[in-house]
Design a protein around this motif. Structure first.
Motif, PDB file in Angstrom:
ATOM      1  N   LEU A  22       0.820  -1.205   0.000  1.00 41.07           N
ATOM      2  CA  LEU A  22       0.000   0.000   0.000  1.00 41.07           C
ATOM      3  C   LEU A  22       0.856   1.257   0.000  1.00 41.07           C
ATOM      4  O   LEU A  22       1.940   1.287   0.581  1.00 41.07           O
ATOM      5  N   SER A  23       0.331   2.301  -0.625  1.00 39.54           N
ATOM      6  CA  SER A  23       0.998   3.606  -0.594  1.00 39.54           C
ATOM      7  C   SER A  23       0.873   4.202   0.806  1.00 39.54           C
ATOM      8  O   SER A  23       0.067   3.740   1.627  1.00 39.54           O
ATOM      9  N   MET A  24       1.633   5.230   1.083  1.00 43.71           N
ATOM     10  CA  MET A  24       1.583   5.884   2.381  1.00 43.71           C
ATOM     11  C   MET A  24       0.174   6.430   2.648  1.00 43.71           C
ATOM     12  O   MET A  24      -0.344   6.318   3.763  1.00 43.71           O
ATOM     13  N   GLU A  25      -0.444   6.987   1.639  1.00 42.51           N
ATOM     14  CA  GLU A  25      -1.803   7.520   1.781  1.00 42.51           C
ATOM     15  C   GLU A  25      -2.789   6.419   2.177  1.00 42.51           C
ATOM     16  O   GLU A  25      -3.599   6.591   3.091  1.00 42.51           O
ATOM     17  N   LYS A  26      -2.693   5.275   1.520  1.00 41.33           N
ATOM     18  CA  LYS A  26      -3.582   4.155   1.835  1.00 41.33           C
ATOM     19  C   LYS A  26      -3.280   3.569   3.210  1.00 41.33           C
ATOM     20  O   LYS A  26      -4.182   3.127   3.918  1.00 41.33           O
ATOM     21  N   LEU A  27      -2.014   3.563   3.612  1.00 43.59           N
ATOM     22  CA  LEU A  27      -1.663   3.086   4.953  1.00 43.59           C
ATOM     23  C   LEU A  27      -2.292   3.971   6.029  1.00 43.59           C
ATOM     24  O   LEU A  27      -2.772   3.473   7.048  1.00 43.59           O
ATOM     25  N   GLU A  28      -2.311   5.281   5.774  1.00 47.28           N
ATOM     26  CA  GLU A  28      -2.947   6.190   6.720  1.00 47.28           C
ATOM     27  C   GLU A  28      -4.443   5.929   6.794  1.00 47.28           C
ATOM     28  O   GLU A  28      -5.032   5.928   7.877  1.00 47.28           O
ATOM     29  N   GLU A  29      -5.076   5.699   5.648  1.00 49.44           N
ATOM     30  CA  GLU A  29      -6.500   5.378   5.621  1.00 49.44           C
ATOM     31  C   GLU A  29      -6.770   4.063   6.358  1.00 49.44           C
ATOM     32  O   GLU A  29      -7.747   3.958   7.109  1.00 49.44           O
ATOM     33  N   LEU A  30      -5.908   3.086   6.142  1.00 47.36           N
ATOM     34  CA  LEU A  30      -6.051   1.805   6.826  1.00 47.36           C
ATOM     35  C   LEU A  30      -5.930   1.994   8.335  1.00 47.36           C
ATOM     36  O   LEU A  30      -6.685   1.405   9.100  1.00 47.36           O
ATOM     37  N   GLY A  31      -5.001   2.827   8.769  1.00 47.22           N
ATOM     38  CA  GLY A  31      -4.826   3.087  10.191  1.00 47.22           C
ATOM     39  C   GLY A  31      -6.091   3.636  10.831  1.00 47.22           C
ATOM     40  O   GLY A  31      -6.448   3.257  11.950  1.00 47.22           O
ATOM     41  N   GLU A  32      -6.779   4.516  10.137  1.00 40.95           N
ATOM     42  CA  GLU A  32      -8.039   5.049  10.658  1.00 40.95           C
ATOM     43  C   GLU A  32      -9.127   3.995  10.640  1.00 40.95           C
ATOM     44  O   GLU A  32      -9.884   3.847  11.597  1.00 40.95           O
ATOM     45  N   SER A  33      -9.230   3.256   9.556  1.00 38.27           N
ATOM     46  CA  SER A  33     -10.270   2.240   9.429  1.00 38.27           C
ATOM     47  C   SER A  33     -10.068   1.111  10.425  1.00 38.27           C
ATOM     48  O   SER A  33     -11.033   0.498  10.885  1.00 38.27           O
ATOM     49  N   LEU A  34      -8.837   0.859  10.765  1.00 36.86           N
ATOM     50  CA  LEU A  34      -8.492  -0.219  11.691  1.00 36.86           C
ATOM     51  C   LEU A  34      -9.244  -0.101  13.018  1.00 36.86           C
ATOM     52  O   LEU A  34      -9.583  -1.099  13.640  1.00 36.86           O
ATOM     53  N   LEU A  35      -9.546   1.117  13.423  1.00 35.99           N
ATOM     54  CA  LEU A  35     -10.255   1.324  14.684  1.00 35.99           C
ATOM     55  C   LEU A  35     -11.633   0.679  14.683  1.00 35.99           C
ATOM     56  O   LEU A  35     -12.166   0.345  15.736  1.00 35.99           O
ATOM     57  N   ASP A  36     -12.215   0.492  13.489  1.00 37.65           N
ATOM     58  CA  ASP A  36     -13.547  -0.102  13.372  1.00 37.65           C
ATOM     59  C   ASP A  36     -13.515  -1.602  13.096  1.00 37.65           C
ATOM     60  O   ASP A  36     -14.561  -2.234  13.060  1.00 37.65           O
ATOM     61  N   PHE A  37     -12.343  -2.170  12.884  1.00 41.14           N
ATOM     62  CA  PHE A  37     -12.235  -3.588  12.564  1.00 41.14           C
ATOM     63  C   PHE A  37     -12.501  -4.440  13.801  1.00 41.14           C
ATOM     64  O   PHE A  37     -12.093  -4.086  14.907  1.00 41.14           O
ATOM     65  N   SER A  38     -13.160  -5.569  13.585  1.00 49.52           N
ATOM     66  CA  SER A  38     -13.356  -6.506  14.684  1.00 49.52           C
ATOM     67  C   SER A  38     -12.854  -7.907  14.331  1.00 49.52           C
ATOM     68  O   SER A  38     -12.764  -8.763  15.201  1.00 49.52           O
ATOM     69  N   SER A  39     -12.533  -8.125  13.047  1.00 49.82           N
ATOM     70  CA  SER A  39     -12.051  -9.439  12.637  1.00 49.82           C
ATOM     71  C   SER A  39     -11.189  -9.308  11.387  1.00 49.82           C
ATOM     72  O   SER A  39     -11.137  -8.253  10.753  1.00 49.82           O
TER      73      SER A  39
END
Length: 51
Positions: A22-39
């Motif tokens: 992933l690009s740096m931009e997508k990694l940042e988006e993933l970091g935010e989305s990660l807070l909502d992940f449960s599995s």
């Protein structure tokens, strides 16, 4: 990767490789989305829609 492992459990190597590509931009988006992940399926779905 540590945050993903803590949130979703042990990450399979093929998913780790996809995250590393992933690009740096997508990694940042993933970091935010990660807070909502449960599995691991949340991560798989996110990667399918965002990579």
């Amino acid at each position: 990767m540590r945050l993903l492992n803590r949130r979703c459990g042990q990450i399979q190597p093929y998913l780790t490789e996809r995250v590393h590509q992933l690009s740096m931009e997508k990694l940042e988006e993933l970091g935010e989305s990660l807070l909502d992940f449960s599995s691991i399926s949340d991560l798989e779905g996110w990667l399918q829609n965002n990579s």
